[in-house]
Motif scaffolding. Structure first.
Motif, PDB file in Angstrom:
ATOM      1  N   ILE A  94       0.745  -1.155  -0.138  1.00 18.74           N
ATOM      2  CA  ILE A  94       0.109  -0.002  -0.319  1.00 18.74           C
ATOM      3  C   ILE A  94       1.056   1.392   0.300  1.00 18.74           C
ATOM      4  O   ILE A  94       0.155   1.988  -0.674  1.00 18.74           O
ATOM      5  CB  ILE A  94      -0.500   0.095   0.639  1.00 18.74           C
ATOM      6  N   HIS A  95       1.938   1.331   0.986  1.00 17.49           N
ATOM      7  CA  HIS A  95       2.596   2.092   1.032  1.00 17.49           C
ATOM      8  C   HIS A  95       3.584   2.440  -0.855  1.00 17.49           C
ATOM      9  O   HIS A  95       3.676   3.430  -0.865  1.00 17.49           O
ATOM     10  CB  HIS A  95       4.076   2.423   2.317  1.00 17.49           C
ATOM     11  N   GLY A  96       3.764   1.469  -1.010  1.00 17.37           N
ATOM     12  CA  GLY A  96       4.576   1.728  -2.490  1.00 17.37           C
ATOM     13  C   GLY A  96       3.627   2.791  -3.444  1.00 17.37           C
ATOM     14  O   GLY A  96       4.280   3.198  -4.071  1.00 17.37           O
ATOM     15  N   VAL A 167     -11.521  -4.508   3.556  1.00 16.33           N
ATOM     16  CA  VAL A 167     -12.908  -3.723   4.260  1.00 16.33           C
ATOM     17  C   VAL A 167     -11.699  -2.188   4.334  1.00 16.33           C
ATOM     18  O   VAL A 167     -12.686  -1.159   3.914  1.00 16.33           O
ATOM     19  CB  VAL A 167     -12.602  -4.326   5.775  1.00 16.33           C
ATOM     20  N   GLY A 168     -10.922  -2.345   4.006  1.00 13.66           N
ATOM     21  CA  GLY A 168      -9.827  -0.980   3.879  1.00 13.66           C
ATOM     22  C   GLY A 168     -10.267  -0.526   2.967  1.00 13.66           C
ATOM     23  O   GLY A 168     -10.277   0.797   3.014  1.00 13.66           O
ATOM     24  N   ASN A 185      -6.863   3.959   6.475  1.00 12.48           N
ATOM     25  CA  ASN A 185      -7.952   2.883   6.584  1.00 12.48           C
ATOM     26  C   ASN A 185      -7.364   1.314   6.439  1.00 12.48           C
ATOM     27  O   ASN A 185      -7.639   0.408   7.186  1.00 12.48           O
ATOM     28  CB  ASN A 185      -9.309   3.121   4.951  1.00 12.48           C
ATOM     29  N   VAL A 186      -6.432   1.542   5.375  1.00 13.30           N
ATOM     30  CA  VAL A 186      -5.773  -0.130   4.832  1.00 13.30           C
ATOM     31  C   VAL A 186      -5.274  -0.236   6.699  1.00 13.30           C
ATOM     32  O   VAL A 186      -5.076  -1.415   7.055  1.00 13.30           O
ATOM     33  CB  VAL A 186      -5.097  -0.619   4.537  1.00 13.30           C
TER      34      VAL A 186
ATOM     35  N   ASP B 151     -17.318   3.548  11.784  1.00 11.97           N
ATOM     36  CA  ASP B 151     -16.108   3.037  12.488  1.00 11.97           C
ATOM     37  C   ASP B 151     -15.863   1.270  11.623  1.00 11.97           C
ATOM     38  O   ASP B 151     -17.223   0.914  11.567  1.00 11.97           O
ATOM     39  CB  ASP B 151     -17.177   1.927  13.877  1.00 11.97           C
ATOM     40  N   PRO B 152     -15.043   0.841  11.144  1.00 12.17           N
ATOM     41  CA  PRO B 152     -14.716  -0.443  10.531  1.00 12.17           C
ATOM     42  C   PRO B 152     -14.858  -1.986  10.788  1.00 12.17           C
ATOM     43  O   PRO B 152     -14.546  -2.999  10.601  1.00 12.17           O
ATOM     44  CB  PRO B 152     -13.624  -0.158   9.650  1.00 12.17           C
ATOM     45  N   ARG B 153     -14.888  -1.703  12.018  1.00 10.37           N
ATOM     46  CA  ARG B 153     -15.509  -3.182  12.979  1.00 10.37           C
ATOM     47  C   ARG B 153     -16.392  -3.726  12.860  1.00 10.37           C
ATOM     48  O   ARG B 153     -16.168  -4.978  12.791  1.00 10.37           O
ATOM     49  CB  ARG B 153     -14.632  -2.934  14.666  1.00 10.37           C
TER      50      ARG B 153
END
Lengths: 220, 220
Positions: A94-96, A167-168, A185-186, B151-153
């Motif tokens: 993701i950071h990539g 989900v992220g 989010n991830v 809230d993603p939980r």
DNA sequence: TTGTCATCTGTCATGGACTGACATAAATTG
DNA sequence: CAATTTATGTCAGTCCATGACAGATGACAA
């Protein structure tokens, strides 16, 4: 690299660029292969010599991304706990996206926008993720010295981490700071799943591959 | 129910039966809509008045199943912990397959065999699962008094349990005792995820909806 | 029963995705 | 330049899917 090969590469990129431009302008479904071919000034038949289908063009870059994830996991040290290795592999992937050349980032964002806007593409990219999960499972099983054919734990672990990443992605909505929100989010969902899974899973991983102690398994 | 409606229902079932028979005999892709229509002695145009696409016929029963899962969760007592409620809902759904009339079971097995044999169908059924997950998320969030938008939980929890069920399905191979192995495998993966997730997740659920304590979140 | 109405169905025409076959044009190689 | 390889265009055809129209059929009231 000869002229012929250069031309091919060039045509391929032109088709991709024309395709995404049209997809973004008028939608994926509304864009015909003929339009894309016409924009690049090749015959429709030639289009299908470069891409097996319209969908294949739309999902072309996913192949790269899929490989990146696999490489990211392979690069993690062998003795790292599976959860950590997986989570960090995804984090690095993701950071990539952030640290890449801005051209790549642009491409990534266009790509995401087109795919997110179309249920069929979204579904197919999920299906591809299933293939990636298989490869990751093989690697995790190898690290643990487990046969993934009989013991579902590596597969399950990969599925759980991948679900968190998904989900992220889902939580991130298109906008000016899409990439920032995506990364955040991830990170968040990975934090959650790591924190939740960590202790319990490690305990499970210590046991032998046999039947796990069932707790409260009688429904109703 | 009038004659007209009965005939319609009859034609619909005939199309489904003819379709699956052909799918199993010669494959999904190799079966044309014309063939299915011809087998039932209706015009191809009429086929599309019953089903929006060939795929819709193949995935027809999934709609029922999707509803069953939602109902199973709704039937769980309100004060049951989210993990337990979800896991038991899925368990009951799976066991429902066993205890159903043998005709339904037959249909379910045929259905599974066709879908498992085709990547596109498999992928689409996954995508449908995403919709189911959304509904389950709403219900879980309601029970916890949480806003699933911020809230993603709840979403994450549903995704994790669903992933476990999916792995259970994936582990089950077609054969004489497919249903038995399916039930056993889903039980197993649910056991695993419950055991692994239980303690850690419950702890997370106790906290407020704010930022979760990040542990070891700096990659590399 | 009969006539009207709603609805289901078949036929026809169309468009878009995709493929095989064949000929042509271009690049590669000697 | 000549011979070979390969990419491309053209053409014909299949399949999936949809709109339009007309005819058939069941529903329903008089």
């Amino acid at each position: 690299m000869g002229l012929r090969e250069r031309k091919k590469h060039q045509t391929r990129l032109a088709l991709i660029d024309a395709g995404f431009e049209l997809f973004l302008a008028q939608g994926y479904e509304a864009t015909t292969v003929d339009q894309i071919a016409a924009a690049v000034d090749v015959s429709p038949r030639t289009f299908f010599r470069y891409f097996g289908s319209k969908e294949e063009l739309a999902l072309d870059f996913t192949v790269e991304y899929e490989e990146l994830i696999g490489c990211a996991l392979a690069a993690r040290p062998d003795d790292e706990p599976p959860i950590t290795a997986l989570a960090r592999a995804f984090r690095e992937f993701i950071h990539g996206m952030e640290t890449n050349a801005s051209e790549d980032t642009e491409r990534f964002l266009r790509h995401r926008r087109v795919i997110d806007a179309n249920p069929v593409l979204l579904c197919t990219s999920f299906a591809r993720m299933a293939d990636v999960e298989k490869k990751l499972t093989t690697e995790i099983a190898r690290r643990q010295g487990i046969d993934p054919g009989t013991d579902p734990r590596p597969r399950l672990l990969v599925a759980l981490i991948a679900a968190a990443v998904r989900v992220g992605f889902e939580c991130s909505v298109d906008g000016d700071h899409y990439l920032d929100s995506l990364v955040a989010n991830v990170e968040r969902t990975l934090d959650l799943v790591e924190a939740a899974l960590g202790p319990g899973w490690d305990q499970l991983s210590l046991g032998s591959s046999g039947q796990v102690a069932t707790k409260a398994s009688s429904p109703g």
